[in-house]
Scaffold this motif. Structure first.
Motif, PDB file in Angstrom:
ATOM      1  N   ILE A  19       0.855  -1.182   0.000  1.00  0.00           N
ATOM      2  CA  ILE A  19       0.000   0.000   0.000  1.00  0.00           C
ATOM      3  C   ILE A  19       0.893   1.234   0.000  1.00  0.00           C
ATOM      4  N   SER A  21       1.421   5.254   0.413  1.00  0.00           N
ATOM      5  CA  SER A  21       0.855   6.418   1.082  1.00  0.00           C
ATOM      6  C   SER A  21       1.907   7.511   1.178  1.00  0.00           C
ATOM      7  N   THR A  40      -1.644   1.391  -8.457  1.00  0.00           N
ATOM      8  CA  THR A  40      -2.236   1.382  -7.120  1.00  0.00           C
ATOM      9  C   THR A  40      -2.627   2.804  -6.741  1.00  0.00           C
ATOM     10  N   ILE A  41      -3.519   2.931  -5.797  1.00  0.00           N
ATOM     11  CA  ILE A  41      -3.972   4.247  -5.344  1.00  0.00           C
ATOM     12  C   ILE A  41      -3.058   4.741  -4.227  1.00  0.00           C
ATOM     13  N   VAL A  43      -2.934   6.237  -1.069  1.00  0.00           N
ATOM     14  CA  VAL A  43      -3.906   6.461   0.008  1.00  0.00           C
ATOM     15  C   VAL A  43      -3.610   7.727   0.810  1.00  0.00           C
ATOM     16  N   ALA A  48      -8.265   9.968  -2.226  1.00  0.00           N
ATOM     17  CA  ALA A  48      -8.187   8.506  -2.164  1.00  0.00           C
ATOM     18  C   ALA A  48      -9.420   7.890  -1.505  1.00  0.00           C
ATOM     19  N   VAL A  49      -9.846   8.403  -0.388  1.00  0.00           N
ATOM     20  CA  VAL A  49     -10.998   7.822   0.327  1.00  0.00           C
ATOM     21  C   VAL A  49     -12.274   7.955  -0.503  1.00  0.00           C
ATOM     22  N   THR A  51     -12.534   8.174  -3.718  1.00  0.00           N
ATOM     23  CA  THR A  51     -12.379   7.302  -4.887  1.00  0.00           C
ATOM     24  C   THR A  51     -12.608   5.843  -4.513  1.00  0.00           C
ATOM     25  N   LEU A  52     -12.008   5.407  -3.423  1.00  0.00           N
ATOM     26  CA  LEU A  52     -12.189   4.023  -2.978  1.00  0.00           C
ATOM     27  C   LEU A  52     -13.642   3.758  -2.591  1.00  0.00           C
ATOM     28  N   ILE A  55     -15.654   3.328  -5.799  1.00  0.00           N
ATOM     29  CA  ILE A  55     -15.391   2.014  -6.386  1.00  0.00           C
ATOM     30  C   ILE A  55     -16.168   0.935  -5.635  1.00  0.00           C
ATOM     31  N   LEU A  56     -16.143   1.001  -4.308  1.00  0.00           N
ATOM     32  CA  LEU A  56     -16.845   0.017  -3.489  1.00  0.00           C
ATOM     33  C   LEU A  56     -18.359   0.081  -3.698  1.00  0.00           C
TER      34      LEU A  56
END
Length: 67
Positions: A19, A21, A40-41, A43, A48-49, A51-52, A55-56
């Motif tokens: 990960i 960051s 990868t993102i 974070v 980032a939050v 975007t994630l 996606i979720l």
């Protein structure tokens, strides 16, 4: 091949699980540490939050809407 960003090469910006960051890195998406495949993102990025989360939500809602 482009010169790698020194922030991305810094092991302190990577967790043991791959990960990335780094708040000082302006990129939201970065190449993976082992450049074989993928991205990868970052974070540490301010988007980032959200975007994630998008996606979720898409991964959960889209099959329900189409099914």
């Amino acid at each position: 091949m482009p010169t790698p960003d020194p922030r991305q090469s810094d092991p302190a910006n990577w967790s043991a699980f791959g990960i990335y960051s780094c708040k000082s890195d302006p990129r939201l998406v970065v190449p993976k540490r082992r450049r074989a495949f993928g991205w990868t993102i970052n974070v540490g990025h301010r988007l980032a939050v959200p975007t994630l989360a998008a996606i979720l939500v898409s991964a959960i809602a889209l099959p329900r809407l189409l099914g």
